[in-house]
Write a protein that holds these residues in place. Structure first.
Motif, PDB file in Angstrom:
ATOM      1  N   MET A  52       0.852  -1.182   0.000  1.00 20.47           N
ATOM      2  CA  MET A  52       0.000   0.000   0.000  1.00 20.47           C
ATOM      3  C   MET A  52       0.889   1.233   0.000  1.00 20.47           C
ATOM      4  SD  MET A  52      -3.063   1.086   2.623  1.00 20.47           S
ATOM      5  CE  MET A  52      -4.019  -0.370   2.224  1.00 20.47           C
ATOM      6  N   ALA A  53       0.455   2.289  -0.657  1.00 22.42           N
ATOM      7  CA  ALA A  53       1.227   3.532  -0.697  1.00 22.42           C
ATOM      8  C   ALA A  53       1.247   4.162   0.689  1.00 22.42           C
ATOM      9  CB  ALA A  53       0.625   4.499  -1.709  1.00 22.42           C
ATOM     10  N   MET A  54       2.417   4.103   1.328  1.00 18.09           N
ATOM     11  CA  MET A  54       2.587   4.703   2.656  1.00 18.09           C
ATOM     12  C   MET A  54       3.886   5.489   2.619  1.00 18.09           C
ATOM     13  SD  MET A  54       1.271   1.577   5.093  1.00 18.09           S
ATOM     14  CE  MET A  54       1.008   2.649   6.494  1.00 18.09           C
ATOM     15  N   ASP A  55       3.766   6.812   2.789  1.00 14.91           N
ATOM     16  CA  ASP A  55       4.907   7.686   2.554  1.00 14.91           C
ATOM     17  C   ASP A  55       4.862   8.873   3.508  1.00 14.91           C
ATOM     18  OD1 ASP A  55       7.011   7.975   0.103  1.00 14.91           O
ATOM     19  OD2 ASP A  55       6.420   9.961   0.825  1.00 14.91           O
ATOM     20  N   ASP A  56       6.036   9.483   3.711  1.00 12.14           N
ATOM     21  CA  ASP A  56       6.087  10.688   4.552  1.00 12.14           C
ATOM     22  C   ASP A  56       5.343  11.849   3.914  1.00 12.14           C
ATOM     23  OD1 ASP A  56       7.614   9.339   6.406  1.00 12.14           O
ATOM     24  OD2 ASP A  56       9.525   9.972   5.531  1.00 12.14           O
ATOM     25  N   ASN A  57       5.221  11.791   2.596  1.00 11.88           N
ATOM     26  CA  ASN A  57       4.482  12.827   1.882  1.00 11.88           C
ATOM     27  C   ASN A  57       2.977  12.525   2.001  1.00 11.88           C
ATOM     28  OD1 ASN A  57       3.304  14.623   0.110  1.00 11.88           O
ATOM     29  ND2 ASN A  57       4.561  14.061  -1.654  1.00 11.88           N
ATOM     30  N   PRO A  58       2.214  13.366   2.711  1.00 10.82           N
ATOM     31  CA  PRO A  58       0.780  13.087   2.920  1.00 10.82           C
ATOM     32  C   PRO A  58      -0.040  13.073   1.640  1.00 10.82           C
ATOM     33  CG  PRO A  58       1.328  15.317   3.641  1.00 10.82           C
ATOM     34  CD  PRO A  58       2.635  14.627   3.355  1.00 10.82           C
ATOM     35  N   GLU A  59       0.503  13.619   0.546  1.00 11.54           N
ATOM     36  CA  GLU A  59      -0.245  13.657  -0.709  1.00 11.54           C
ATOM     37  C   GLU A  59      -0.273  12.298  -1.408  1.00 11.54           C
ATOM     38  OE1 GLU A  59       1.197  16.735  -3.210  1.00 11.54           O
ATOM     39  OE2 GLU A  59       0.627  18.357  -1.848  1.00 11.54           O
ATOM     40  N   ILE A  60       0.631  11.402  -1.005  1.00 14.84           N
ATOM     41  CA  ILE A  60       0.635  10.058  -1.598  1.00 14.84           C
ATOM     42  C   ILE A  60       0.569   8.976  -0.528  1.00 14.84           C
ATOM     43  CG2 ILE A  60       1.825  10.718  -3.715  1.00 14.84           C
ATOM     44  CD1 ILE A  60       4.423   9.772  -2.506  1.00 14.84           C
ATOM     45  N   ASP A  61       0.234   9.361   0.687  1.00 15.72           N
ATOM     46  CA  ASP A  61       0.121   8.417   1.798  1.00 15.72           C
ATOM     47  C   ASP A  61      -1.349   8.045   1.980  1.00 15.72           C
ATOM     48  OD1 ASP A  61       1.316   7.093   4.262  1.00 15.72           O
ATOM     49  OD2 ASP A  61      -0.220   8.376   5.177  1.00 15.72           O
ATOM     50  N   ILE A  62      -1.693   6.779   1.714  1.00 19.30           N
ATOM     51  CA  ILE A  62      -3.095   6.348   1.752  1.00 19.30           C
ATOM     52  C   ILE A  62      -3.743   6.597   3.116  1.00 19.30           C
ATOM     53  CG2 ILE A  62      -4.624   4.337   1.601  1.00 19.30           C
ATOM     54  CD1 ILE A  62      -3.720   5.240  -1.119  1.00 19.30           C
ATOM     55  N   PRO A  63      -3.116   6.215   4.244  1.00 20.55           N
ATOM     56  CA  PRO A  63      -3.750   6.486   5.542  1.00 20.55           C
ATOM     57  C   PRO A  63      -4.056   7.967   5.770  1.00 20.55           C
ATOM     58  CG  PRO A  63      -1.993   4.884   5.824  1.00 20.55           C
ATOM     59  CD  PRO A  63      -1.890   5.402   4.414  1.00 20.55           C
ATOM     60  N   SER A  64      -3.137   8.850   5.372  1.00 21.35           N
ATOM     61  CA  SER A  64      -3.359  10.292   5.540  1.00 21.35           C
ATOM     62  C   SER A  64      -4.498  10.780   4.654  1.00 21.35           C
ATOM     63  CB  SER A  64      -2.083  11.075   5.204  1.00 21.35           C
ATOM     64  OG  SER A  64      -1.034  10.729   6.072  1.00 21.35           O
ATOM     65  N   LEU A  65      -4.503  10.294   3.420  1.00 24.66           N
ATOM     66  CA  LEU A  65      -5.556  10.705   2.489  1.00 24.66           C
ATOM     67  C   LEU A  65      -6.928  10.219   2.956  1.00 24.66           C
ATOM     68  CD1 LEU A  65      -3.734   9.974  -0.899  1.00 24.66           C
ATOM     69  CD2 LEU A  65      -4.286  12.221   0.047  1.00 24.66           C
ATOM     70  N   PHE A  66      -6.969   8.999   3.512  1.00 24.14           N
ATOM     71  CA  PHE A  66      -8.248   8.476   4.005  1.00 24.14           C
ATOM     72  C   PHE A  66      -8.714   9.265   5.237  1.00 24.14           C
ATOM     73  CE2 PHE A  66     -10.655   5.343   6.624  1.00 24.14           C
ATOM     74  CZ  PHE A  66     -11.760   5.250   5.796  1.00 24.14           C
ATOM     75  N   HIS A  67      -7.765   9.636   6.076  1.00 20.52           N
ATOM     76  CA  HIS A  67      -8.100  10.442   7.269  1.00 20.52           C
ATOM     77  C   HIS A  67      -8.783  11.745   6.843  1.00 20.52           C
ATOM     78  CE1 HIS A  67      -7.729  12.156  11.289  1.00 20.52           C
ATOM     79  NE2 HIS A  67      -7.201  13.240  10.735  1.00 20.52           N
ATOM     80  N   ASP A  68      -8.206  12.431   5.849  1.00 20.32           N
ATOM     81  CA  ASP A  68      -8.781  13.682   5.359  1.00 20.32           C
ATOM     82  C   ASP A  68     -10.140  13.437   4.692  1.00 20.32           C
ATOM     83  OD1 ASP A  68      -6.487  14.877   6.256  1.00 20.32           O
ATOM     84  OD2 ASP A  68      -5.544  14.999   4.273  1.00 20.32           O
ATOM     85  N   TYR A  69     -10.227  12.328   3.957  1.00 10.89           N
ATOM     86  CA  TYR A  69     -11.465  11.955   3.270  1.00 10.89           C
ATOM     87  C   TYR A  69     -12.605  11.767   4.271  1.00 10.89           C
ATOM     88  CZ  TYR A  69     -14.576   8.757   0.606  1.00 10.89           C
ATOM     89  OH  TYR A  69     -15.643   8.131  -0.004  1.00 10.89           O
ATOM     90  N   MET A  70     -12.310  11.112   5.389  1.00 14.57           N
ATOM     91  CA  MET A  70     -13.333  10.859   6.402  1.00 14.57           C
ATOM     92  C   MET A  70     -13.666  12.106   7.215  1.00 14.57           C
ATOM     93  SD  MET A  70     -14.383   7.867   5.871  1.00 14.57           S
ATOM     94  CE  MET A  70     -15.451   7.691   7.297  1.00 14.57           C
TER      95      MET A  70
END
Length: 569
Positions: A52-70
């Motif tokens: 899964m895409a997991m990166d220090d860059n929040p723009e390509i980090d799936i957990p960060s993107l899902f957090h913002d989405y929710m």
């Protein structure tokens, strides 16, 4: 007055959309603020490593993107992410119950097992609309065709497929020792489209076997059933005869795949015994077993020339080899290729399931829905290299920018680029030398994968540089013509224990004759050394004893002499 009213109406017409936009933004911002103030919900995910895409860059980090989405949906969700290395490890942890997961991503056969053992729950109807909209129709049909206890369609209810691929042969037709064996690149490319080539003497010690029971068993089954044979008095049609019938159109694609899948999943005791013999024979010819190291070893090109590989690992190895060879001359470059043997191959998928112990089923379904957006799936694919089951416009655009000669790296369409190429059939590509390939393109139709997820199916036609034949793109997306020969392997049920014992016997170390002779010689030499050492030590002790006795005698004579002199005095 009328003009003033018109001006007011005109102003409102301009201002109202702006006001509406501001209102929506304010409402969305208010939702985010409320969500941030609410109690945090933890979604526990159990997945394969590097999947899964997991990166220090929040723009390509799936957990960060899902957090913002929710947050925009008014919920404060954090992902707790854990990984496993094998399906068996995952299943063991789940049954122990040390941790309650909300989402798990097992392989196809394990999902079947989990359904049978009542370990997972079905998804709610219409809970993943993005998945329903974007999943490839090919994958959807393939999943629906799988039977569990005689029932079709259960998998579609209990899982949402995530990534998919095939098991084939990754090879290096420029490997250093091939020329000394008289093997040309063209000859090797032809050989690699048959599983039989792995048992060919000319490739001895140039092959690495996948240290995975089910995958290597699949190769053994495909080898065992190459020809017709009698099994328990019943005639089974081998792959060769079935292929001939299919090529002659005596049987259709669906019947062909159905018969292949039936043979592909044979696991009775007689078949296990036959496959075991084939795998033992294969092991004697192989460099060794590997799980994850094979893709890097192939990329470096210094250990072996052939590797039984998953398509995702094969594509990764190709990219790594390209990177390692970037500064080398054209003759020194390592160019890896991937083949799916004509007689059949394994197609697999990993999918998301919800355990019965999940405490957050609704959020888990939201996460799957989020992942199934074509935009998110393309980001994920670009990061991990594996092929998602999701299609759609964003995935299509990403692939066009990667591989289609009419598009630049930004995905911009340039039909004039095609003027530099000539079209060629895939069957004729092998007749070209490496330089000639760069001026030809071949056409690849992926409408089987993208149709119904894009507006125009003709957009799924690709124009590919001939030098890229059997490389990353063909590895990730097989040709339409080979689809009927791709089979899904089922759970082996009661035969799993017998399969495991067979695999243990296959892997049991057995040395070649020369090694036993060498070992015997070493034992003999060691024994002789110990005997000689013992004799030497014995003689050494005897000499010490004699010298001691001589000293005692001299001392005794000296004492007697002194005594005699003393008495005389």
């Amino acid at each position: 007055m009328k003009q003033r009213i018109k001006n007011i109406i005109f102003s409102l017409a301009i201002f109202l959309p702006f006001l509406s936009s501001v209102e929506k933004e304010a409402s969305s911002h208010a939702k985010i603020l409320r969500a941030q103030s609410e109690e945090n919900v933890t979604l526990s995910i159990y997945n394969w490593e590097d999947y899964m895409a997991m990166d220090d860059n929040p723009e390509i980090d799936i957990p960060s993107l899902f957090h913002d989405y929710m947050l925009e949906k008014g919920k404060n969700v954090t992902i707790q992410y854990s990984t496993f290395d094998t399906n068996e490890t995952m299943l063991s942890q789940l049954k122990i119950g040390s941790v309650n997961y909300d989402l798990i991503c097992p392989s196809d056969y394990v999902i079947q097992k989990m359904i049978k053992e009542d370990l997972i729950v079905p998804f709610d109807d219409k809970s993943t609309p993005f998945y329903d909209e974007n999943v490839s129709p090919f994958i959807k049909d393939k999943i629906s065709s799988i039977e569990i206890d005689g029932k079709k369609g259960l998998l579609s209810s209990y899982c949402r497929p995530y990534m998919w691929g095939t098991l084939g042969i990754l090879y290096n037709d420029r490997y250093s020792s091939l020329s000394s064996r008289g093997i040309t690149p063209k000859e090797m490319r032809k050989d690699m489209h048959s599983w039989l080539s792995l048992w060919n003497d000319k490739y001895d010690n140039l092959l690495a076997i996948k240290d995975s029971m089910r995958d290597t068993y699949a190769v053994g089954v495909l080898k065992t059933y190459q020809e017709d044979f009698i099994l328990d008095g019943k005639k089974y049609e081998g792959f060769s005869s079935l292929k001939i019938k299919h090529d002659k159109k005596e049987i259709d694609d669906e019947t062909y795949n159905q018969k292949l899948t039936e043979i592909f999943n044979l696991c009775d005791d007689t078949t296990l015994s036959l496959v075991e013999k084939e795998l033992v024979s294969l092991k004697k010819r192989a460099f060794g077993f590997e799980v994850d190291s094979g893709k890097i070893d192939m990329a470096k090109g210094d250990k072996f020339a052939i590797n039984i590989a998953w398509s995702g690992d094969a594509a990764f190895a190709m990219s790594q080899a390209d990177e390692f060879s970037s500064e080398k001359s054209e003759e020194e470059k390592i160019v890896l290729k991937y083949a799916l043997p004509d007689t059949g191959a394994n197609i697999w998928f990993d999918g998301w399931v919800i355990p019965k112990t999940s405490q957050n089923k609704e959020i888990a379904q939201e996460f799957i829905n989020f992942l199934s957006q074509s935009e998110i799936a393309s980001l994920n694919m670009d990061y991990i290299g594996y092929t998602p089951v999701i299609a759609g416009e964003d995935i299509l655009s990403l692939l066009k920018s990667y591989y289609d000669v009419r598009y630049d790296e930004e995905g911009n369409y340039h039909p004039e680029y095609l003027d530099d190429y000539q079209e060629i059939k895939t069957s004729d590509i092998d007749s070209l030398n490496e330089e000639e390939k760069n001026i030809y393109y071949y056409v690849k139709d992926l409408s089987y994968f993208f149709s119904s997820t894009i507006e125009n199916s003709e957009d799924a036609i690709f124009y590919i540089d001939a030098s890229q034949r059997d490389r990353q793109f063909d590895t990730q997306y097989p040709d339409k013509e080979i689809l009927p020969s791709l089979c899904i392997m089922n759970d082996f049920g009661k035969q799993n224990d017998s399969m495991l014992k067979m695999w243990e016997r296959v892997k049991k170390t057995s040395l070649p004759l020369w090694a036993y002779i060498l070992l015997l010689v070493l034992v003999i030499l060691l024994t002789l050394f110990l005997i000689m050492q013992s004799i030497y030590n014995h003689q050494k002790k005897r000499r010490r004893k004699l010298r001691k006795m001589e000293r005692l005698q001299k001392s005794k004579k000296s004492d007697e002499l002194i005594k005699t002199l003393t008495e005389n005095l």
